[in-house]
Design a protein around this motif. Sequence first.
Motif, PDB file in Angstrom:
ATOM      1  N   ARG A 176      -3.454   6.149  13.030  1.00  0.00           N
ATOM      2  CA  ARG A 176      -4.866   6.481  13.048  1.00  0.00           C
ATOM      3  C   ARG A 176      -5.755   5.283  12.711  1.00  0.00           C
ATOM      4  O   ARG A 176      -6.892   5.200  13.168  1.00  0.00           O
ATOM      5  CB  ARG A 176      -5.119   7.592  12.018  1.00  0.00           C
ATOM      6  N   ASP A 177      -5.222   4.352  11.909  1.00  0.00           N
ATOM      7  CA  ASP A 177      -6.123   3.403  11.259  1.00  0.00           C
ATOM      8  C   ASP A 177      -6.441   2.102  12.008  1.00  0.00           C
ATOM      9  O   ASP A 177      -7.584   1.661  11.996  1.00  0.00           O
ATOM     10  CB  ASP A 177      -5.594   3.097   9.854  1.00  0.00           C
ATOM     11  N   GLY A 182      -0.467   9.325   3.410  1.00  0.00           N
ATOM     12  CA  GLY A 182      -1.193   9.698   4.620  1.00  0.00           C
ATOM     13  C   GLY A 182      -0.606  10.982   5.173  1.00  0.00           C
ATOM     14  O   GLY A 182       0.584  11.246   4.999  1.00  0.00           O
ATOM     15  N   LEU A 209       0.808  -1.228   0.000  1.00  0.00           N
ATOM     16  CA  LEU A 209       0.000   0.000   0.000  1.00  0.00           C
ATOM     17  C   LEU A 209       0.840   1.276   0.000  1.00  0.00           C
ATOM     18  O   LEU A 209       0.474   2.283   0.603  1.00  0.00           O
ATOM     19  CB  LEU A 209      -0.989  -0.005   1.188  1.00  0.00           C
TER      20      LEU A 209
HETATM   21  N1  LIG Z   1      -6.127   7.564   7.560  1.00  0.00           N
HETATM   22  C1  LIG Z   1      -5.411   7.421   6.451  1.00  0.00           C
HETATM   23  O1  LIG Z   1      -5.825   7.848   5.395  1.00  0.00           O
HETATM   24  N2  LIG Z   1      -4.278   6.720   6.530  1.00  0.00           N
HETATM   25  C2  LIG Z   1      -3.333   6.587   5.482  1.00  0.00           C
HETATM   26  C3  LIG Z   1      -2.984   5.177   5.226  1.00  0.00           C
HETATM   27  C4  LIG Z   1      -1.985   5.009   4.119  1.00  0.00           C
HETATM   28  C5  LIG Z   1      -1.553   3.581   3.912  1.00  0.00           C
HETATM   29  N3  LIG Z   1      -0.509   3.504   2.954  1.00  0.00           N
HETATM   30  C6  LIG Z   1      -2.707   2.716   3.474  1.00  0.00           C
HETATM   31  O2  LIG Z   1      -2.929   2.596   2.266  1.00  0.00           O
HETATM   32  O3  LIG Z   1      -3.388   2.138   4.311  1.00  0.00           O
END
Ligand SMILES: NC(=O)NCCC[C@H](N)C(=O)O
Length: 409
Positions: free
Chosen positions: A160-161, A394, A38
Amino acid sequence: MTMPIHVTSEIGKLDVVMLKRPGQEVENITPDTMPRLLFDDIPYLPIAQKEHDNFAQILRDNGTEVLYLEDLAAEAIDAGNVKEAFVEKMLRESDYAVGADHDALKEFLMSLDTHAMVNQLMIGVRKNDIDFKPTDLVSAAEDSEYPFFMDPMPNLYFTRDPAASIGDGLSINHMTFAARQRESMFMEAIIKYHPRFANKGLHVWRDRNHTHRIEGGDELVLSDHVLAIGVSQRTSATAIQDIARNLFKDSKYDTVIAIKIPHNHAMMHLDTVFTMINYDQFTVHPGILGEGGKIDTWTIHPTKDGDLTYEHNQDLKAVLKKELGLDDLDLIPTGNGDPIVAPREQWNDGSNTLAIAPGVVVTYDRNYVSNEMLRQHGLKVLETISSELSRGRGGPRCMSMPLVREDLK
Ligand SMILES: NC(=O)NCCC[C@H](N)C(=O)O
């Protein structure tokens, strides 16, 4: 007593936040693995770390206590005396439940002290890290050229995720893609075993043991009773219904606004296109709005017998005004709505602002048009340096998990 997790808005003064400093896991991305992991490019780690330290310092300089995921996870595992159980679970979720490869990996990981073990799991385990030659069919027939036993987790700096603080609790998330699914195990251990969090009456509104996906970038705490959740590439409508039911049952939350956004990598989460930055101000990427500024939203409320009602609306501004009790609302377009600038700055997270107090935001310096717009709309903008961090797709909101915010007056 303040709870160790207490978040009743997106904008209350940020008292405590959890970050993850990007580490060697980022160096373990290759062009071949980039799409699966990702990433759209490979950040240059020493600069990414400098940028991240700059981000953390801005937060500290503004009165936020900064905790690091890697430290909390190791401390939790030690406090709970669960190193072996944690390693076993991580191996199981990395497809090594039994066998000689499981045994060799377990021996290696258990030989490390807990901090080193946690770091190694985050970095990944390369085949040449351990003195073991697999002889099984998978290794011979499918994986012989693949350099890793256990994949790196380079997305961990987007704290955050994998989990999201809501009220006096959190969701610990079942992530969408394999590349991120193991990440939420660290937060699960922290909540269960870390002395700062364990047995403090925190609610887990939805845990990671679900098949339906939800990610923190989609979960926005608009007030002490209203959430917005993206229906997105990463969050399913089923998961939104689940968490709404749980929140309506056990908390003050009585409203969830589900907002449908395009399903693609640039806009993977709601917070890549829409964030709250003041009582009555939001950033919004014009690319999510259709003809006449329309976007599909469903406002969810509980019924008396524990079921849910859904009200469809396509006027985001009207929905937000109604549910937040506001007379007016300022939706600030990313990149000033310009057809070149808006998508360029959104790609580098120009909509992904982190509010650290009402009207005070941290943004990437590279999004200078959006930053100027925010200033024109009266916001205080603290810019953080961003050439390498942004390659992970992000921004400041994605890179931070608020644990405690002051309640709004
Ligand atoms: N809250 C967000 O938008 N987080 C970014 C996540 C980027 C990470 N490369 C992803 O694709 O999950």
